[in-house]
Every structure is written in C-alpha cells, then in structure tokens.
Design a protein around this motif. Structure first.
Motif, PDB file in Angstrom:
ATOM      1  N   PRO A   5      -1.018  10.492   4.713  1.00  0.00           N
ATOM      2  CA  PRO A   5      -0.541  10.937   3.993  1.00  0.00           C
ATOM      3  C   PRO A   5      -0.232  10.898   3.325  1.00  0.00           C
ATOM      4  O   PRO A   5       0.756  10.661   2.445  1.00  0.00           O
ATOM      5  N   LYS A   6       1.399  11.218   4.345  1.00  0.00           N
ATOM      6  CA  LYS A   6       2.259  11.367   3.949  1.00  0.00           C
ATOM      7  C   LYS A   6       3.727   9.695   3.735  1.00  0.00           C
ATOM      8  O   LYS A   6       3.969  10.224   2.592  1.00  0.00           O
ATOM      9  N   ILE A   7       3.020   9.222   4.286  1.00  0.00           N
ATOM     10  CA  ILE A   7       3.244   7.656   4.112  1.00  0.00           C
ATOM     11  C   ILE A   7       3.078   6.610   2.831  1.00  0.00           C
ATOM     12  O   ILE A   7       3.489   6.737   1.507  1.00  0.00           O
ATOM     13  N   GLU A   8       1.413   7.602   1.627  1.00  0.00           N
ATOM     14  CA  GLU A   8       0.584   7.298   0.828  1.00  0.00           C
ATOM     15  C   GLU A   8       1.633   7.705   0.270  1.00  0.00           C
ATOM     16  O   GLU A   8       1.874   7.083  -1.249  1.00  0.00           O
ATOM     17  N   GLY A   9       1.886   8.644   0.059  1.00  0.00           N
ATOM     18  CA  GLY A   9       2.865   9.454  -0.947  1.00  0.00           C
ATOM     19  C   GLY A   9       4.349   8.579  -1.022  1.00  0.00           C
ATOM     20  O   GLY A   9       4.345   9.044  -2.453  1.00  0.00           O
ATOM     21  N   LEU A  10       4.245   7.995  -0.733  1.00  0.00           N
ATOM     22  CA  LEU A  10       6.019   7.846  -0.510  1.00  0.00           C
ATOM     23  C   LEU A  10       5.185   6.704  -1.968  1.00  0.00           C
ATOM     24  O   LEU A  10       6.250   6.177  -2.291  1.00  0.00           O
ATOM     25  N   ASN A  13       4.190   7.681  -5.285  1.00  0.00           N
ATOM     26  CA  ASN A  13       6.070   7.687  -6.034  1.00  0.00           C
ATOM     27  C   ASN A  13       6.859   6.378  -6.269  1.00  0.00           C
ATOM     28  O   ASN A  13       7.774   6.484  -6.441  1.00  0.00           O
ATOM     29  N   LYS A  14       6.440   5.073  -5.469  1.00  0.00           N
ATOM     30  CA  LYS A  14       7.295   4.267  -6.036  1.00  0.00           C
ATOM     31  C   LYS A  14       6.143   2.981  -6.737  1.00  0.00           C
ATOM     32  O   LYS A  14       6.210   1.776  -6.891  1.00  0.00           O
ATOM     33  N   GLY A  15       5.337   3.667  -7.005  1.00  0.00           N
ATOM     34  CA  GLY A  15       4.395   3.039  -8.215  1.00  0.00           C
ATOM     35  C   GLY A  15       3.346   1.793  -6.943  1.00  0.00           C
ATOM     36  O   GLY A  15       2.399   1.201  -7.815  1.00  0.00           O
ATOM     37  N   ILE A  16       3.461   2.326  -6.062  1.00  0.00           N
ATOM     38  CA  ILE A  16       1.934   1.357  -5.022  1.00  0.00           C
ATOM     39  C   ILE A  16       1.145   2.607  -4.864  1.00  0.00           C
ATOM     40  O   ILE A  16       0.533   3.536  -4.219  1.00  0.00           O
ATOM     41  N   LYS A  17      -0.275   2.047  -5.465  1.00  0.00           N
ATOM     42  CA  LYS A  17      -1.140   2.812  -5.762  1.00  0.00           C
ATOM     43  C   LYS A  17      -2.338   1.944  -5.565  1.00  0.00           C
ATOM     44  O   LYS A  17      -3.731   3.315  -5.597  1.00  0.00           O
ATOM     45  N   SER A  18      -2.424   0.850  -4.989  1.00  0.00           N
ATOM     46  CA  SER A  18      -3.709   0.091  -4.703  1.00  0.00           C
ATOM     47  C   SER A  18      -3.289  -0.523  -3.345  1.00  0.00           C
ATOM     48  O   SER A  18      -2.390  -0.723  -3.624  1.00  0.00           O
ATOM     49  N   PHE A  19      -4.752  -1.053  -3.211  1.00  0.00           N
ATOM     50  CA  PHE A  19      -4.740  -2.464  -2.429  1.00  0.00           C
ATOM     51  C   PHE A  19      -4.161  -2.970  -3.200  1.00  0.00           C
ATOM     52  O   PHE A  19      -3.359  -4.172  -2.066  1.00  0.00           O
ATOM     53  N   SER A  23      -0.723  -4.863  -0.986  1.00  0.00           N
ATOM     54  CA  SER A  23      -1.342  -6.087  -0.937  1.00  0.00           C
ATOM     55  C   SER A  23      -0.340  -7.289  -1.389  1.00  0.00           C
ATOM     56  O   SER A  23       0.160  -8.257  -1.081  1.00  0.00           O
ATOM     57  N   ASN A  24       0.159  -6.669  -2.159  1.00  0.00           N
ATOM     58  CA  ASN A  24       1.441  -7.808  -2.729  1.00  0.00           C
ATOM     59  C   ASN A  24       2.460  -7.172  -2.950  1.00  0.00           C
ATOM     60  O   ASN A  24       4.204  -7.630  -3.576  1.00  0.00           O
ATOM     61  N   THR A  25       3.159  -5.747  -1.999  1.00  0.00           N
ATOM     62  CA  THR A  25       4.453  -5.856  -1.824  1.00  0.00           C
ATOM     63  C   THR A  25       4.991  -6.429  -0.714  1.00  0.00           C
ATOM     64  O   THR A  25       4.452  -6.370   0.723  1.00  0.00           O
ATOM     65  N   SER A  26       6.068  -6.467  -0.915  1.00  0.00           N
ATOM     66  CA  SER A  26       6.882  -7.209   0.331  1.00  0.00           C
ATOM     67  C   SER A  26       6.847  -6.600   1.564  1.00  0.00           C
ATOM     68  O   SER A  26       7.840  -5.045   1.477  1.00  0.00           O
ATOM     69  N   VAL A  27       7.135  -6.842   3.135  1.00  0.00           N
ATOM     70  CA  VAL A  27       7.220  -5.571   3.755  1.00  0.00           C
ATOM     71  C   VAL A  27       8.657  -5.601   4.058  1.00  0.00           C
ATOM     72  O   VAL A  27       8.908  -4.662   4.150  1.00  0.00           O
ATOM     73  N   ALA A  28       9.225  -5.676   3.614  1.00  0.00           N
ATOM     74  CA  ALA A  28      10.480  -6.037   3.192  1.00  0.00           C
ATOM     75  C   ALA A  28      10.785  -4.516   2.427  1.00  0.00           C
ATOM     76  O   ALA A  28      12.103  -3.733   2.789  1.00  0.00           O
ATOM     77  N   THR A  29      10.460  -4.679   1.274  1.00  0.00           N
ATOM     78  CA  THR A  29      10.742  -3.605   0.448  1.00  0.00           C
ATOM     79  C   THR A  29       9.482  -2.213   1.206  1.00  0.00           C
ATOM     80  O   THR A  29      10.401  -1.046   0.804  1.00  0.00           O
ATOM     81  N   LEU A  30       8.698  -2.641   1.574  1.00  0.00           N
ATOM     82  CA  LEU A  30       7.887  -1.453   2.683  1.00  0.00           C
ATOM     83  C   LEU A  30       9.163  -1.245   3.735  1.00  0.00           C
ATOM     84  O   LEU A  30       8.930   0.324   4.008  1.00  0.00           O
ATOM     85  N   GLU A  31      10.027  -1.665   4.292  1.00  0.00           N
ATOM     86  CA  GLU A  31      10.854  -1.039   4.968  1.00  0.00           C
ATOM     87  C   GLU A  31      11.795  -0.620   4.639  1.00  0.00           C
ATOM     88  O   GLU A  31      12.163   0.702   5.466  1.00  0.00           O
TER      89      GLU A  31
END
Length: 77
Positions: A5-10, A13-19, A23-31
């Motif tokens: 839940p906490k990571i989901e919230g993060l 908050n960055k606009g990543i709200k769906s699968f 799936s279209n977010t780079s690992v670098a961005t997630l890191e």
C-alpha cells in the motif's frame, strides 16, 4: 509482488495508477521514485526491476503466468 500500500501510494502520487502505467514506466524512473521517497524506502531499492513486466502480464490478463512468477519472487526480486 513487491508493491504494498505505501509503494502504491508513492506510485499513484507520480501518476502511475494502472497496470498499463506501471508496465510503461522504466525501472530507472521507479528507482528514482523510491530514492526520492526517503530513507524509510531504502530497502525497496533494487526491487523494482520486475514491476513493469509483472504489470504487463496483469495488463494482458496473463494471471496464471503472473502467479507462477510471483510464487518465486521475494519482495519483487
């Protein structure tokens, strides 16, 4: 696997709200999102590498394949 839940919230908050978003977010961005969240999230660094691929399986409805993979993952790794 590896997103609670906490990571989901993060991510939300960055606009990543769906699968699809994930799936279209780079690992670098997630890191970077994890790093920017501060020291409380340090243990999640390096666990983002499978998140986009897991999200892609969910997006296309490959639930059995996703479950098999998640059964062997520990915290997203």
């Amino acid at each position: 696997e590896g997103i609670g839940p906490k990571i989901e919230g993060l991510l939300n908050n960055k606009g990543i709200k769906s699968f699809n978003d994930l799936s279209n977010t780079s690992v670098a961005t997630l890191e970077q999102i994890i790093m920017d969240a501060g020291p409380a999230y340090t243990t999640h660094r390096g666990k983002t590498m499978t998140w986009p691929a897991q999200a892609k399986l969910a997006e296309i409805g490959q639930w059995e394949e996703l479950q098999k993979w998640q059964d062997v993952l520990k915290g997203g790794v």
